[in-house]
Structure formats: structure tokens, C-alpha cells
Design a protein around this motif. Sequence first.
Motif, mmCIF file in Angstrom:
data_model
loop_
_atom_site.group_PDB
_atom_site.id
_atom_site.type_symbol
_atom_site.label_atom_id
_atom_site.label_comp_id
_atom_site.label_asym_id
_atom_site.label_seq_id
_atom_site.Cartn_x
_atom_site.Cartn_y
_atom_site.Cartn_z
ATOM 1 N N MET A 60 0.765 -1.126 -0.100
ATOM 2 C CA MET A 60 0.140 -0.001 -0.152
ATOM 3 C C MET A 60 0.764 1.231 -0.043
ATOM 4 S SD MET A 60 -3.286 -0.984 2.518
ATOM 5 C CE MET A 60 -4.106 0.552 1.677
ATOM 6 N N PRO A 61 0.289 2.403 -0.451
ATOM 7 C CA PRO A 61 1.077 3.689 -0.803
ATOM 8 C C PRO A 61 1.373 4.222 0.837
ATOM 9 C CG PRO A 61 -1.077 3.873 -1.454
ATOM 10 C CD PRO A 61 -0.978 2.453 -1.336
ATOM 11 N N THR A 62 2.443 4.468 0.973
ATOM 12 C CA THR A 62 2.735 5.566 2.065
ATOM 13 C C THR A 62 2.855 7.058 2.008
ATOM 14 O OG1 THR A 62 4.996 5.155 1.939
ATOM 15 C CG2 THR A 62 3.818 3.310 3.296
ATOM 16 N N ASP A 63 2.663 7.470 1.001
ATOM 17 C CA ASP A 63 2.336 9.025 0.648
ATOM 18 C C ASP A 63 0.853 9.128 0.936
ATOM 19 O OD1 ASP A 63 3.569 11.188 -1.130
ATOM 20 O OD2 ASP A 63 1.296 10.845 -1.560
ATOM 21 N N PRO A 64 0.646 10.150 1.591
ATOM 22 C CA PRO A 64 -0.548 10.384 2.254
ATOM 23 C C PRO A 64 -1.584 10.755 1.024
ATOM 24 C CG PRO A 64 0.771 12.148 3.006
ATOM 25 C CD PRO A 64 1.566 11.021 2.471
ATOM 26 N N ASP A 65 -1.045 11.734 0.058
ATOM 27 C CA ASP A 65 -1.768 11.909 -1.096
ATOM 28 C C ASP A 65 -2.260 10.790 -1.969
ATOM 29 O OD1 ASP A 65 -1.863 14.844 -0.519
ATOM 30 O OD2 ASP A 65 0.293 14.873 -1.240
ATOM 31 N N GLU A 66 -1.238 9.987 -2.344
ATOM 32 C CA GLU A 66 -1.488 8.663 -3.117
ATOM 33 C C GLU A 66 -2.479 7.754 -2.366
ATOM 34 O OE1 GLU A 66 2.030 6.815 -4.059
ATOM 35 O OE2 GLU A 66 2.870 8.282 -5.090
ATOM 36 N N LEU A 67 -2.328 7.803 -1.007
ATOM 37 C CA LEU A 67 -3.188 6.819 -0.208
ATOM 38 C C LEU A 67 -4.549 7.570 -0.054
ATOM 39 C CD1 LEU A 67 -3.761 4.618 1.613
ATOM 40 C CD2 LEU A 67 -2.870 5.811 3.506
ATOM 41 N N LEU A 68 -4.757 8.696 -0.025
ATOM 42 C CA LEU A 68 -6.036 9.518 0.117
ATOM 43 C C LEU A 68 -6.743 9.288 -1.620
ATOM 44 C CD1 LEU A 68 -8.029 11.257 1.747
ATOM 45 C CD2 LEU A 68 -6.936 13.154 0.783
ATOM 46 N N ASP A 69 -6.023 9.592 -2.580
ATOM 47 C CA ASP A 69 -6.514 9.401 -3.680
ATOM 48 C C ASP A 69 -7.106 7.977 -3.970
ATOM 49 O OD1 ASP A 69 -6.881 10.758 -6.617
ATOM 50 O OD2 ASP A 69 -5.707 8.875 -7.078
ATOM 51 N N ALA A 70 -6.276 6.948 -3.456
ATOM 52 C CA ALA A 70 -6.650 5.651 -3.891
ATOM 53 C C ALA A 70 -8.002 5.239 -2.955
ATOM 54 C CB ALA A 70 -5.572 4.524 -3.354
ATOM 55 N N LEU A 71 -8.080 5.681 -1.757
ATOM 56 C CA LEU A 71 -9.285 5.383 -0.963
ATOM 57 C C LEU A 71 -10.542 6.457 -1.329
ATOM 58 C CD1 LEU A 71 -7.405 4.810 2.502
ATOM 59 C CD2 LEU A 71 -8.327 3.244 0.826
ATOM 60 N N MET A 106 -20.857 13.428 1.269
ATOM 61 C CA MET A 106 -21.328 12.157 1.364
ATOM 62 C C MET A 106 -19.553 11.424 0.591
ATOM 63 S SD MET A 106 -23.655 9.802 -1.209
ATOM 64 C CE MET A 106 -25.058 10.214 -0.248
ATOM 65 N N ASP A 107 -18.952 12.053 -0.207
ATOM 66 C CA ASP A 107 -17.690 11.708 -0.694
ATOM 67 C C ASP A 107 -16.796 11.548 0.281
ATOM 68 O OD1 ASP A 107 -18.380 11.401 -3.173
ATOM 69 O OD2 ASP A 107 -17.711 13.373 -3.807
ATOM 70 N N ARG A 108 -16.732 12.494 1.210
ATOM 71 C CA ARG A 108 -15.745 12.637 2.433
ATOM 72 C C ARG A 108 -16.176 11.665 3.771
ATOM 73 N NH1 ARG A 108 -16.155 18.146 0.909
ATOM 74 N NH2 ARG A 108 -17.786 18.669 2.258
ATOM 75 N N THR A 109 -17.297 11.603 3.970
ATOM 76 C CA THR A 109 -18.031 10.435 4.736
ATOM 77 C C THR A 109 -17.499 9.007 4.462
ATOM 78 O OG1 THR A 109 -19.819 11.907 5.543
ATOM 79 C CG2 THR A 109 -19.935 9.575 6.021
ATOM 80 N N ARG A 110 -17.578 8.832 3.105
ATOM 81 C CA ARG A 110 -17.225 7.279 2.551
ATOM 82 C C ARG A 110 -15.725 7.262 2.716
ATOM 83 N NH1 ARG A 110 -20.952 7.153 -2.893
ATOM 84 N NH2 ARG A 110 -22.615 6.460 -1.608
ATOM 85 N N THR A 111 -14.921 8.271 2.311
ATOM 86 C CA THR A 111 -13.423 8.166 2.609
ATOM 87 C C THR A 111 -12.885 8.124 3.980
ATOM 88 O OG1 THR A 111 -13.345 9.525 0.472
ATOM 89 C CG2 THR A 111 -11.164 9.300 2.049
ATOM 90 N N PHE A 112 -13.389 8.844 5.064
ATOM 91 C CA PHE A 112 -13.365 8.708 6.295
ATOM 92 C C PHE A 112 -13.353 7.268 6.819
ATOM 93 C CE2 PHE A 112 -14.308 8.989 10.803
ATOM 94 C CZ PHE A 112 -13.285 9.942 11.483
ATOM 95 N N PHE A 113 -14.658 6.808 6.416
ATOM 96 C CA PHE A 113 -14.868 5.391 6.769
ATOM 97 C C PHE A 113 -13.932 4.280 6.154
ATOM 98 C CE2 PHE A 113 -17.450 1.331 5.802
ATOM 99 C CZ PHE A 113 -17.752 1.170 7.088
ATOM 100 N N GLU A 114 -13.463 4.437 4.731
ATOM 101 C CA GLU A 114 -12.742 3.606 4.362
ATOM 102 C C GLU A 114 -11.035 3.777 5.148
ATOM 103 O OE1 GLU A 114 -12.671 1.281 1.699
ATOM 104 O OE2 GLU A 114 -14.852 2.071 1.562
ATOM 105 N N ILE A 115 -10.876 4.732 5.673
ATOM 106 C CA ILE A 115 -9.570 4.857 6.214
ATOM 107 C C ILE A 115 -9.792 4.140 7.738
ATOM 108 C CG2 ILE A 115 -7.848 6.556 7.389
ATOM 109 C CD1 ILE A 115 -8.366 8.413 5.118
ATOM 110 N N CYS A 116 -10.885 4.471 8.238
ATOM 111 C CA CYS A 116 -11.248 3.674 9.341
ATOM 112 C C CYS A 116 -11.078 2.121 9.113
ATOM 113 C CB CYS A 116 -12.585 3.818 9.902
ATOM 114 S SG CYS A 116 -12.863 5.728 10.665
ATOM 115 N N MET A 117 -11.711 1.606 8.073
ATOM 116 C CA MET A 117 -11.674 0.121 7.731
ATOM 117 C C MET A 117 -10.180 -0.047 7.881
ATOM 118 S SD MET A 117 -14.836 -1.176 7.469
ATOM 119 C CE MET A 117 -14.663 -2.354 6.197
ATOM 120 N N LEU A 118 -9.369 0.707 7.081
ATOM 121 C CA LEU A 118 -7.787 0.358 7.102
ATOM 122 C C LEU A 118 -7.058 0.055 8.302
ATOM 123 C CD1 LEU A 118 -5.214 0.132 5.499
ATOM 124 C CD2 LEU A 118 -4.887 2.544 5.270
ATOM 125 N N LEU A 119 -7.640 0.852 9.142
ATOM 126 C CA LEU A 119 -6.777 0.980 10.438
ATOM 127 C C LEU A 119 -7.460 -0.056 11.511
ATOM 128 C CD1 LEU A 119 -6.365 4.989 10.992
ATOM 129 C CD2 LEU A 119 -4.527 3.116 10.333
#
Length: 315
Positions: A179-190, A199-212
Motif C-alpha cells: 500500500m502507498p505510504t504517501d498520504p496524497d496517493e493513499l487518499l486518492d486511492a481510497l 458524502m464523498d468525504r464521509t465514505r473516505t473517512f470510513f474507508e480509512i477507518c476500515m484500513l486502521l
Amino acid sequence: MDELTRVREWGADVPPLTDEARSAARARLRGAMSRENRADRSAVPRRLVFRVAAAASVAAVGATVVVTSAGGGRGGGHDAPRTSLSAAQVLLRAADRSRTDGAAMPVPRDDQYFYTRTFITQKPVEGGTTRTWTDESWLSVDGSKPSQRQEHGKIHHDPPLGKHEVAWPPTTYAKLLTMPTDPDELLDALSLGRMGTPMDRTRTFFEICMLLQGPRVMPPGLQAAAFEALAKIPGIKLDRDQVDGVGRPGIAVSYPGAAFTFVFDRETYAYLGLRTKGSSPKRVHGQWQQSNWYYEMRSLERMAVVDRIGQRPRS
């Protein structure tokens, strides 16, 4: 209650992704990885999403027994000074702390196990008796050996991972390494490159929660990148008066409408755990309904890499 039910509860306030959007997200993520993930996603085992439902994201550790205490081993009074930082600034400091803690840690061997001890408190939303558990788990580093996990005091014996395990979220160290360790690449991927609407931001927040989620060791820089990616989400908010499950004073970061709250040490910014809102499903007239809502705090007390199931790190 199985792990997939828990995921639905924790995401109860999050608009669901369509099958097409989720498939596209996973495809985009794999494209951002450094090597192709060959995992077959045609089947979804019960333990897929959370091999252990413990809210802990661990810095990379290795050797025969390597031990870390969450929060830097600091006890908790309630007189720590309040921070004047923003939510984004707290996340950036948490990222710096994560890099510092994990910089000198060796990579675990494939034949070893991730050991975690997690303290859980579950408090009814409308008041009542708070329930507590201390769960221990031993997860195979590469998934090739049986694992043992504990959830709310109940012990589960999981077989080795099969070829039909899906790719998201990754549960083995080797997959996390891709997985990318560059935050911009990781954010773009998720986020699929979409952050324009709430709604986009809520889903992205949830995807990062899932990762962690899950008691598995993170490769160097991945947890820090996830915190930095969170810091880039517009609308994240700070709760300055949070306490984790073992009484450590903390500050929390969340997103409006999401059922997850990240809790960090108020002084050191070490990641302490995750607070969620869930419920107990019950069947009414042939249909499942959510009831008995509660807040659950999962605090990581101990993490290590050990050689076998049942082995615990020395105090």
C-alpha cells in the motif's frame, strides 16, 4: 454477532457504497500498490473484514518477542492541559509520533504471530451498566497458520487464510507492504479522487477507518500516512475531552455523521484506540432491527510479535 454485522452497525450513519463504487475503489487501490495483489475476491469469509474486531493499528514490530505499550506506557490522570490545536494539526502530530515509534522496529517474520491485548468498554447510549472485556489475540503474520482471536471474551480459532480471501482491508503484513505510504496517493486511492461532497468525504473517512482496524502490525509509514490522509479531509472535527477505556486522557478526531472516533493521547499524540457507536440486532416479526445502542471504546494495551499461539510478552 458476526463481524460483518458489526461493520454494518459501525457504518450505520454512513451512506452505503454501491457495489460498483466499492469494486472500483478496490481496483483503484490495487492500482496504487507497488505490486499486483493476486487475492481472489470471489468469496467473503465471515472473518474477512475484521480478523479481530479490535481497534488497533500497530507500528511495525519484529524479532522473537518485541513489545510496545500503547500511549508510550503513560498512565492517565484527568488534569492534562487542553490542546489549542486543530483536528488536522493533532493528526499530523499523531503521524509524527507514529513514525518515531516505528522507525527502529524490525519487520516481523512470516512464521510469527501478532499478539495484542485490547481493553473494551461498552456503555449503553441511554444509560445503564458498562460492560468490559480484555481480549487477547494471536494472528499469523502471513496468514499461513491457524490464528486465535478473542472477541468480547469469546475465543475463536481461525484456520489459515485461503486463496479466496478478498483484498480489502488487507489482513497480512505482505499485503499491507504493497500500500502507498504517501498520504496524497493513499487518499486518492481510497477516495477515488472524489472529495467534493460531504458524502464523498464521509465514505473516505470510513474507508480509512476500515484500513486502521484489526490487530496487525503496520509497515513503517503506513499508519502515519493514514493519519495524514485523514488530516486532508475537509470537515474533520476535534473533541478535546475524551477518555479512553483505561482512563487515559485523550483528544479525539471524528467526521460528522460517521460512527467512528479516533482517540489520541492528549500529551504525546500516541494513538490510543477507536470509539464506535453500535447496537445489538434483534428479530422482530421476521425482520432484523437494530436496538440497544451503545458506545464502545477499544483501547490497545499491549502489542508484540511472538513465536506461537499462547505466548505472551514479558511485563
